[in-house]
Design a protein around this motif. Sequence first.
Motif, PDB file in Angstrom:
ATOM      1  N   HIS A 164      53.180  75.867  35.543  1.00  0.00           N
ATOM      2  CA  HIS A 164      53.729  77.066  36.175  1.00  0.00           C
ATOM      3  C   HIS A 164      54.437  76.719  37.482  1.00  0.00           C
ATOM      4  N   MET A 165      55.089  77.717  38.092  1.00  0.00           N
ATOM      5  CA  MET A 165      55.749  77.565  39.392  1.00  0.00           C
ATOM      6  C   MET A 165      54.837  76.797  40.364  1.00  0.00           C
ATOM      7  N   PRO A 166      55.362  75.781  41.069  1.00  0.00           N
ATOM      8  CA  PRO A 166      56.755  75.380  41.295  1.00  0.00           C
ATOM      9  C   PRO A 166      57.211  74.208  40.433  1.00  0.00           C
ATOM     10  N   PHE A 167      56.363  73.788  39.491  1.00  0.00           N
ATOM     11  CA  PHE A 167      56.637  72.548  38.747  1.00  0.00           C
ATOM     12  C   PHE A 167      57.882  72.614  37.852  1.00  0.00           C
ATOM     13  N   PRO A 168      58.179  73.764  37.210  1.00  0.00           N
ATOM     14  CA  PRO A 168      59.387  73.792  36.384  1.00  0.00           C
ATOM     15  C   PRO A 168      60.665  73.544  37.188  1.00  0.00           C
ATOM     16  N   LYS A 169      60.721  74.106  38.387  1.00  0.00           N
ATOM     17  CA  LYS A 169      61.923  73.915  39.209  1.00  0.00           C
ATOM     18  C   LYS A 169      62.062  72.458  39.629  1.00  0.00           C
ATOM     19  N   ALA A 170      60.936  71.804  39.922  1.00  0.00           N
ATOM     20  CA  ALA A 170      60.971  70.401  40.342  1.00  0.00           C
ATOM     21  C   ALA A 170      61.506  69.498  39.241  1.00  0.00           C
ATOM     22  N   ALA A 171      61.227  69.850  37.971  1.00  0.00           N
ATOM     23  CA  ALA A 171      61.652  69.020  36.836  1.00  0.00           C
ATOM     24  C   ALA A 171      62.833  69.619  36.092  1.00  0.00           C
ATOM     25  N   GLU A 172      63.427  70.666  36.624  1.00  0.00           N
ATOM     26  CA  GLU A 172      64.485  71.408  35.941  1.00  0.00           C
ATOM     27  C   GLU A 172      65.667  70.519  35.546  1.00  0.00           C
ATOM     28  N   GLU A 173      66.162  69.707  36.474  1.00  0.00           N
ATOM     29  CA  GLU A 173      67.344  68.893  36.192  1.00  0.00           C
ATOM     30  C   GLU A 173      67.038  67.802  35.171  1.00  0.00           C
ATOM     31  N   LEU A 174      65.822  67.272  35.200  1.00  0.00           N
ATOM     32  CA  LEU A 174      65.425  66.282  34.204  1.00  0.00           C
ATOM     33  C   LEU A 174      65.347  66.932  32.836  1.00  0.00           C
ATOM     34  N   ALA A 175      64.771  68.119  32.740  1.00  0.00           N
ATOM     35  CA  ALA A 175      64.688  68.828  31.462  1.00  0.00           C
ATOM     36  C   ALA A 175      66.074  69.152  30.915  1.00  0.00           C
ATOM     37  N   GLU A 176      66.973  69.551  31.798  1.00  0.00           N
ATOM     38  CA  GLU A 176      68.301  69.999  31.368  1.00  0.00           C
ATOM     39  C   GLU A 176      69.132  68.884  30.752  1.00  0.00           C
ATOM     40  N   ILE A 177      68.944  67.647  31.203  1.00  0.00           N
ATOM     41  CA  ILE A 177      69.752  66.566  30.627  1.00  0.00           C
ATOM     42  C   ILE A 177      69.402  66.355  29.159  1.00  0.00           C
ATOM     43  N   PHE A 178      68.184  66.783  28.766  1.00  0.00           N
ATOM     44  CA  PHE A 178      67.762  66.707  27.364  1.00  0.00           C
ATOM     45  C   PHE A 178      67.995  68.032  26.620  1.00  0.00           C
ATOM     46  N   GLY A 179      68.526  69.039  27.322  1.00  0.00           N
ATOM     47  CA  GLY A 179      68.860  70.305  26.676  1.00  0.00           C
ATOM     48  C   GLY A 179      67.798  71.387  26.775  1.00  0.00           C
ATOM     49  N   PHE A 180      66.752  71.176  27.596  1.00  0.00           N
ATOM     50  CA  PHE A 180      65.687  72.159  27.742  1.00  0.00           C
ATOM     51  C   PHE A 180      65.922  73.020  28.984  1.00  0.00           C
ATOM     52  N   HIS A 181      65.608  74.311  28.865  1.00  0.00           N
ATOM     53  CA  HIS A 181      65.739  75.237  29.996  1.00  0.00           C
ATOM     54  C   HIS A 181      64.349  75.704  30.402  1.00  0.00           C
ATOM     55  N   PHE A 182      63.904  75.325  31.603  1.00  0.00           N
ATOM     56  CA  PHE A 182      62.596  75.705  32.115  1.00  0.00           C
ATOM     57  C   PHE A 182      62.675  77.041  32.850  1.00  0.00           C
ATOM     58  N   SER A 183      61.572  77.794  32.844  1.00  0.00           N
ATOM     59  CA  SER A 183      61.462  79.009  33.656  1.00  0.00           C
ATOM     60  C   SER A 183      60.442  78.766  34.752  1.00  0.00           C
ATOM     61  N   ASN A 184      60.877  78.939  35.993  1.00  0.00           N
ATOM     62  CA  ASN A 184      60.001  78.693  37.142  1.00  0.00           C
ATOM     63  C   ASN A 184      59.101  79.917  37.318  1.00  0.00           C
ATOM     64  N   SER A 185      58.022  79.966  36.537  1.00  0.00           N
ATOM     65  CA  SER A 185      57.301  81.221  36.338  1.00  0.00           C
ATOM     66  C   SER A 185      55.834  80.983  36.015  1.00  0.00           C
ATOM     67  N   TYR A 186      55.139  82.105  35.781  1.00  0.00           N
ATOM     68  CA  TYR A 186      53.787  82.123  35.232  1.00  0.00           C
ATOM     69  C   TYR A 186      53.865  82.950  33.953  1.00  0.00           C
ATOM     70  N   VAL A 187      53.341  82.430  32.858  1.00  0.00           N
ATOM     71  CA  VAL A 187      53.506  83.120  31.588  1.00  0.00           C
ATOM     72  C   VAL A 187      52.211  83.812  31.180  1.00  0.00           C
ATOM     73  N   GLU A 188      52.360  84.953  30.507  1.00  0.00           N
ATOM     74  CA  GLU A 188      51.212  85.699  29.989  1.00  0.00           C
ATOM     75  C   GLU A 188      51.510  86.174  28.574  1.00  0.00           C
ATOM     76  N   ILE A 189      50.573  85.940  27.655  1.00  0.00           N
ATOM     77  CA  ILE A 189      50.627  86.568  26.339  1.00  0.00           C
ATOM     78  C   ILE A 189      50.035  87.950  26.498  1.00  0.00           C
ATOM     79  N   LEU A 190      50.820  88.985  26.274  1.00  0.00           N
ATOM     80  CA  LEU A 190      50.387  90.344  26.570  1.00  0.00           C
ATOM     81  C   LEU A 190      49.179  90.728  25.723  1.00  0.00           C
ATOM     82  N   GLY A 191      48.216  91.347  26.385  1.00  0.00           N
ATOM     83  CA  GLY A 191      47.027  91.805  25.694  1.00  0.00           C
ATOM     84  C   GLY A 191      45.983  90.734  25.479  1.00  0.00           C
ATOM     85  N   SER A 192      46.224  89.524  26.004  1.00  0.00           N
ATOM     86  CA  SER A 192      45.278  88.416  25.796  1.00  0.00           C
ATOM     87  C   SER A 192      44.818  87.859  27.137  1.00  0.00           C
ATOM     88  N   ARG A 193      43.522  87.818  27.330  1.00  0.00           N
ATOM     89  CA  ARG A 193      42.980  87.226  28.549  1.00  0.00           C
ATOM     90  C   ARG A 193      43.013  85.709  28.464  1.00  0.00           C
TER      91      ARG A 193
END
Length: 301
Positions: free
Chosen positions: A137-166
Amino acid sequence: MPLILTFIFCLLSFSLNAQQLVDSGYQVKNTQDYFLSTHRPRVLIDAAHANFHTLEGKYQPFAKVLRRVGFAVSSNQKSIDAELLKSTDIFVIANALHPKNRKNWDLPNYPAFSRSEIEALFNWVKEGGSLMLIADHMPFPKAAEELAEIFGFHFSNSYVEILGSREQYFEISDNSLQSHAILTGLPDSQAITKVRGFMGQAFLAPPQAKPIMSFSKAAVAYMPKKSWGIDDDTATISVQGWQQGASLELGEGRLLVFGEAGMFTAQVSGKERWKMGLAAKGAEQNEQFLINSLLWLARKI
């Protein structure tokens, strides 16, 4: 209130009582040596980029698992270049950071890698190297964003939640864990049907990548300005259909990308010694998933 906020408040409560610590008592379940009569793949775990997870620190159980099954594991303390990578079979990057963000995870988050390091890794993978890139989660995606992008991956500098699931699970039964050689493993191993995650981020993979862990159900990414600063006004986007794990074969090389780091190690926190990662309830198959992932990078699978 979103379930993720309750989870975050729990984590903050734990941090007030005790820092998240390595579970030094974690016992590796798998004791098979996969490289008895062959070359032991050399795994180098990065520690040169203010990494939150290192061999000497929070990834001790990660290394313990790999060593038990036959990998030669060591730590990297140097900048990344062709000379360093020449003697490496598998390079692991887990939660790299720019030094400015080592103690301050609020925005702005800065890139962890120089352009020359990024190009060295890209060329090394194309020529046959194997890279495991993990950005939580944030801030790690932003730190590795440019490395991910050279391989074609787009990171989200975020925290993810599956709705309705603890709790966060990826399972064959609901297509959140998708068909892959890593799940099948070796002929004499048990197939993986369920793994557990611990928040992390969601990312978009390029068309040629193969999904492994997908958000098949409704899921959102929270994008606050301050670390853990999530409230009802925080910007969100839907990430249903995005990934938290994927593989890519590029040229002669292989790449695994994961948006969650805790699932591959063992930690405890708080007075209750709350377990995260490999030893947590519901994560019984995470260890074999880790082993299979590295076997895939080593071309054993």
